[in-house]
Write an enzyme that holds these catalytic residues in place. Structure first.
Site, mmCIF file in Angstrom:
data_model
loop_
_atom_site.group_PDB
_atom_site.id
_atom_site.type_symbol
_atom_site.label_atom_id
_atom_site.label_comp_id
_atom_site.label_asym_id
_atom_site.label_seq_id
_atom_site.Cartn_x
_atom_site.Cartn_y
_atom_site.Cartn_z
ATOM 1 N N GLU A 173 0.824 -1.211 0.000
ATOM 2 C CA GLU A 173 0.000 0.000 0.000
ATOM 3 C C GLU A 173 0.858 1.261 0.000
ATOM 4 O O GLU A 173 0.517 2.259 -0.642
ATOM 5 C CB GLU A 173 -0.938 -0.002 1.214
ATOM 6 C CG GLU A 173 -1.954 -1.129 1.205
ATOM 7 C CD GLU A 173 -2.831 -1.126 -0.034
ATOM 8 O OE1 GLU A 173 -3.137 -0.043 -0.552
ATOM 9 O OE2 GLU A 173 -3.200 -2.222 -0.498
ATOM 10 N N ASP A 236 3.222 -4.365 -6.183
ATOM 11 C CA ASP A 236 3.832 -5.621 -5.739
ATOM 12 C C ASP A 236 5.348 -5.553 -5.871
ATOM 13 O O ASP A 236 6.092 -5.926 -4.961
ATOM 14 C CB ASP A 236 3.300 -6.794 -6.572
ATOM 15 C CG ASP A 236 1.904 -7.231 -6.165
ATOM 16 O OD1 ASP A 236 1.477 -6.877 -5.055
ATOM 17 O OD2 ASP A 236 1.241 -7.914 -6.959
#
Length: 368
Positions: A173, A236
């Site tokens: 995040e 990611d």
């Protein structure tokens, strides 16, 4: 034109809601000296062996170089928002979130989660301060708003089995914010909206132009979906680097999603609805494994978990259980509508007017 501008601003706000991050500054969590483990001794959930890493890697550019973290500029591309405007936008959206969400206010839990997050922020490419808070929700999720306003659901903390798993999701995040995905996505939406204005104003027969404008509006979510999937892959990629830089085992990110994938197969709906725009979980796992092997040099030891994580998790479980019990306390005063009171009065507060309860007179047999 005023209506068009309102449409553009509404689209900008909705587009910006896809991201996030936070402001408190506190020291990183002190790893429990008894918990960091050798790679060969780490418990593996969902995979047989950790990804094989090389002792030496050869990054092709600064984005692949973990040693360059903090000195590289990410988030390039069209963006109508300066960092100052991005922070202001995030603050506005955060206020909307906190008006509707129930926050965990336990100081031990919030301080610990903030400390883990700030440690990751310091080992990232962040250019804004982060404010990290915990939302009381069973859903396994976390999200970050533009400008560093970051929310972690209690369900995610309770679902993680190790601190490194929690750190992996939080690093992901944080990556959305460092890459400025939210405001870039909003900018993309505004550009597409602006591109339709000539069609609306100059298009044939007016109504035909408006119809085409509405048609493009319908197609916008598909554009956001494709962009969002690209953004998730980049998050990611960056998140693995940030958790590695902070000392965590990057394989924990893979094992967490393997377990979530297995849970969702057994009980559909386990994964939060917002994950529906992410790449399929098997694809994310495969990409993460390849990037770990390709760009992250091997280390003899990683932080897997800490005893503090276990104690905070148990405390959070007790806090949420106590709150649920309080919310369902039958002795709590409750408000009823006038209709409910009337119906209750009819069933409980009124007397029965049938003849069954009235006294009856009978003549005695010996009476004349």
């Amino acid at each position: 034109m005023q209506e068009i501008r309102r449409r553009i601003m509404r689209s900008a706000l909705l587009g910006a809601l896809t991201l996030g991050t936070a402001l408190a500054q506190s020291p990183p969590p002190a790893p429990d000296a008894t918990k960091p483990q050798d790679r060969s001794e780490q418990p593996q959930t969902g995979q047989q062996q950790p990804v094989e890493q090389q002792d030496t890697v050869h990054p092709r550019n600064s984005k692949e170089d973990v040693e360059a973290i903090g000195n590289r500029k990410l988030g390039k591309g069209p963006n109508f928002y300066s960092l100052e405007k991005e922070i202001a936008l995030g603050k506005q959206l955060a206020q909307e979130v906190e008006r509707s969400a129930k926050l965990i206010d336990d100081p031990v839990v919030t301080e610990y989660v903030n400390r883990v997050g700030q440690n990751l922020v310091r080992n990232s490419d962040a250019r804004v301060p982060f404010t990290i808070k915990v939302i009381d929700s069973d859903e396994v999720n976390a999200f970050a708003l533009p400008g560093g306003f970051f929310y972690v659901n209690s369900g995610l903390i309770l679902r993680a089995q190790e601190e490194s798993e929690l750190a992996g999701v939080m690093a992901h995040e944080i990556s959305h914010v460092t890459a400025r995905h939210g405001t870039k996505n909003s900018t993309r939406g505004q550009i597409l909206q602006l591109a339709t204005i000539p069609l609306l104003l100059l298009g044939p027969a007016g109504l035909a132009g408006y119809g085409l404008y509405e048609g493009l509006n319908v197609a916008l979510p598909l554009t956001y979906l494709k962009f969002s999937r690209d953004a998730e892959r980049e998050a990611d990629f960056l998140g693995l680097q940030y958790m590695y830089k902070a000392g965590y085992d990057p394989n924990a990110y893979v094992t967490f999603f393997e377990r979530i994938q297995a849970d969702d197969k057994r009980r559909p709906g386990t994964i939060a609805k917002v994950f529906s725009t992410h790449p399929p979980t098997p694809e994310r796992i495969e990409h993460a494994q390849k990037e770990i092997a390709r760009i992250l040099p091997n280390r003899p030891e990683y932080i897997v978990t800490t005893s503090e994580f276990d104690s905070v998790k148990e405390r959070l479980r007790n806090v949420t259980f106590a709150r649920r019990a309080q919310d369902h306390d039958p002795g709590k005063p409750s408000l009823r509508t006038r209709t409910e009171q009337k119906q209750k009065g009819q069933t409980q507060g009124t007397t029965d007017t049938t003849d069954d309860d009235r006294p009856t007179l009978k003549r005695r047999p010996d009476s004349p």
